[in-house]
Motif scaffolding. Structure first.
Motif, PDB file in Angstrom:
ATOM      1  N   ARG A 115      54.175  28.959  51.904  1.00 30.19           N
ATOM      2  CA  ARG A 115      53.348  29.623  50.859  1.00 30.19           C
ATOM      3  C   ARG A 115      51.747  29.216  50.847  1.00 30.19           C
ATOM      4  O   ARG A 115      51.584  27.758  51.296  1.00 30.19           O
ATOM      5  CB  ARG A 115      53.882  29.587  49.544  1.00 30.19           C
ATOM      6  N   VAL A 149      44.015  29.785  49.097  1.00 25.37           N
ATOM      7  CA  VAL A 149      43.619  30.956  48.918  1.00 25.37           C
ATOM      8  C   VAL A 149      42.291  31.150  48.663  1.00 25.37           C
ATOM      9  O   VAL A 149      41.466  32.010  48.694  1.00 25.37           O
ATOM     10  CB  VAL A 149      44.439  31.792  47.963  1.00 25.37           C
ATOM     11  N   LYS A 154      38.843  33.172  50.078  1.00 21.24           N
ATOM     12  CA  LYS A 154      38.205  34.097  49.597  1.00 21.24           C
ATOM     13  C   LYS A 154      36.644  33.800  49.707  1.00 21.24           C
ATOM     14  O   LYS A 154      35.803  34.802  50.073  1.00 21.24           O
ATOM     15  CB  LYS A 154      38.275  34.035  48.139  1.00 21.24           C
ATOM     16  N   LYS A 189      52.860  37.143  54.232  1.00 23.26           N
ATOM     17  CA  LYS A 189      52.214  36.675  52.966  1.00 23.26           C
ATOM     18  C   LYS A 189      50.739  36.459  53.263  1.00 23.26           C
ATOM     19  O   LYS A 189      49.807  36.637  52.773  1.00 23.26           O
ATOM     20  CB  LYS A 189      52.970  35.334  52.425  1.00 23.26           C
ATOM     21  N   THR A 214      47.480  38.349  52.151  1.00 25.08           N
ATOM     22  CA  THR A 214      46.399  37.578  51.373  1.00 25.08           C
ATOM     23  C   THR A 214      45.086  37.851  51.927  1.00 25.08           C
ATOM     24  O   THR A 214      43.900  38.065  51.178  1.00 25.08           O
ATOM     25  CB  THR A 214      46.650  35.864  51.412  1.00 25.08           C
ATOM     26  N   GLU A 216      44.142  41.840  51.426  1.00 25.68           N
ATOM     27  CA  GLU A 216      43.732  41.907  49.957  1.00 25.68           C
ATOM     28  C   GLU A 216      42.178  41.302  49.499  1.00 25.68           C
ATOM     29  O   GLU A 216      41.680  41.728  48.646  1.00 25.68           O
ATOM     30  CB  GLU A 216      44.713  41.088  48.975  1.00 25.68           C
ATOM     31  N   ASN A 217      42.088  40.596  50.240  1.00 21.16           N
ATOM     32  CA  ASN A 217      40.572  39.616  50.125  1.00 21.16           C
ATOM     33  C   ASN A 217      39.537  40.209  51.130  1.00 21.16           C
ATOM     34  O   ASN A 217      38.408  39.732  51.230  1.00 21.16           O
ATOM     35  CB  ASN A 217      40.623  38.124  50.259  1.00 21.16           C
TER      36      ASN A 217
END
Length: 417
Positions: A339, A345, A349, A377, A381, A384-385
């Motif tokens: 993870r 994360v 970003k 995953k 990530t 989505e960013n």
């Protein structure tokens, strides 16, 4: 001298009667002493003793028989239970396999029928005559939606260039080596280079053939009526070229090989004022000399792959760079326990936004490919960013599968193991 004669010994019993001598007795003294053990304590006979022993042994034999019967009954029950569990396990296994098979059949993306897929299915390695030649089909890019994904190490694929385009990825990659006779060979390592696998035979000639047959709109056209993909004519194919040996010697050879495409107006270029997008954008990475990229101020058609972890450097702008790339482990460190942490994360970003603010496309290479759950995953990530370009090795999983359904009931439905 007088001698003594043997005389018979006489014994007197309790009743005063005489007993014959040892010589004349039917049982001598020694025999009597030897047989005293079974006469002691009474006058029971040998047969009576055996019968007592047999009587004593009868209960233990009965107990043993009963134990054996119980043991056999227990074993029978155990075999019955194991048989029932085995049958149940077989039913469960058949049900599980049927379930997974139904899921694969249901979720597996449909086969694509297009001119590009036809090329992929029939492609042959280039030979002395040059690139593979094929019969052109008008449905070249039918049902293919272009996506912002990069075919990492594209030259390793069974079909370079065409396989990535057939999957919808707009980014392709070639590692090049300069030979002594000024040829650019494509391979990850020098030892694995082949004379027939050149930048022209694997990339430039196939792209030229596509542009000519599709009659794509040039970079100077304000609105692109025709591009590589029918679904989005404005989508530009990005050719990332990794300079593996001396970048300063490779630079003029590369420009000379790109010049025919530049003359036909197919290359994205910087005219000294603005960047004019074309159907093909060429980006240099690896040992590409940044100072030579900057030197072409008014006719720049090779752009730079800027370091994403140094994106704040004012030297890298949209006028000289196109990608902003970094190895994922260098950007956020090692990923533990399958993870991404909140801090990792957050770093992603910030880097993605910093590149976008400069007009550059962020790209992370060497992203995890296993386990599939972690790979997905990371893909989620990044997308989505709004990562600029998703670097992928598994084209089909990246472009045609629903990532939410890649791992079901512990079974991996998509992805290369």
């Amino acid at each position: 001298m007088p001698t003594f004669k043997d005389f018979p010994r006489r014994y007197h019993d309790t009743n005063g009667s005489d007993i014959e001598s040892q010589a004349s007795s039917s049982v001598d003294l020694e025999d009597i002493e030897k047989t005293k053990w079974y006469h002691h304590g009474g006058s029971k006979s040998f047969k009576s003793l055996i019968s007592v022993r047999e009587w004593r042994s009868r209960p233990s034999k009965g107990v043993d028989l009963e134990r054996r019967r119980r043991r056999k009954a227990l074993v029978r029950k155990l075999f019955i239970v194991l048989g029932v569990l085995g049958c149940f396990g077989i039913v469960v296994a058949i049900t599980y396999v049927s379930f997974v098979g139904a899921l694969i059949s249901r979720l597996e993306p449909p086969k694509v029928s297009s001119g590009l897929q036809h090329i992929v299915d029939n492609w042959n390695e280039p030979d002395a005559a040059g690139a593979y030649k094929f019969e052109w089909r008008d449905e070249f890019s039918r049902d293919i939606v272009p996506k912002s994904c990069h075919s990492h190490n594209d030259y390793w694929r069974s079909v370079p260039t065409y396989e990535a385009l057939a999957a919808g990825c707009v980014g392709i990659e070639a590692d090049i080596w300069l030979t002594d006779d000024n040829e650019l060979l494509v391979s990850h390592a020098w030892k694995s280079t082949k004379r027939e696998r050149t930048l022209r035979s694997l990339y430039l000639d196939p792209l030229t053939n596509i542009f000519e047959n599709r009659n794509v709109s040039t970079a100077s056209a304000e609105n692109k009526e025709v591009g590589v993909f029918d679904a989005d004519p404005n989508a530009s194919v990005v050719l990332l070229i990794d300079f593996k040996n001396d970048g300063h010697k490779i630079w003029p050879i590369l420009l000379s090989q790109l010049q025919p495409l530049r003359e036909k107006g197919w290359l994205t270029y910087f005219n000294g004022t603005k960047v004019v997008p074309g159907p093909l954008t060429v980006v240099g990475t690896g040992n590409t000399p940044f100072e030579l990229v900057q030197a072409n101020n008014t006719n720049r058609y090779v752009f730079f792959d800027a370091p994403l972890n140094d994106i704040s450097n004012p030297s890298y702008t949209v006028e000289n760079s196109y990608y902003a790339s970094v190895q994922m482990s260098k950007a956020i460190g090692r990923i533990w326990f399958n993870r991404l942490t909140a801090g990792q994360v957050d770093t992603l970003k910030k880097q993605i936004k910093a590149a976008a603010d400069k007009g550059l496309k962020s790209r992370y290479w060497d992203t995890p490919s296993w386990p599939i759950s972690l790979r997905d995953k990371v893909w989620f990530t990044l997308t989505e960013n709004d990562v600029g370009m998703l670097n992928v090795d598994d084209l089909i999983s990246a472009t045609r599968w629903n990532w939410n359904w890649c791992v079901i009931a512990g079974f991996t439905l998509c992805g290369k193991s």
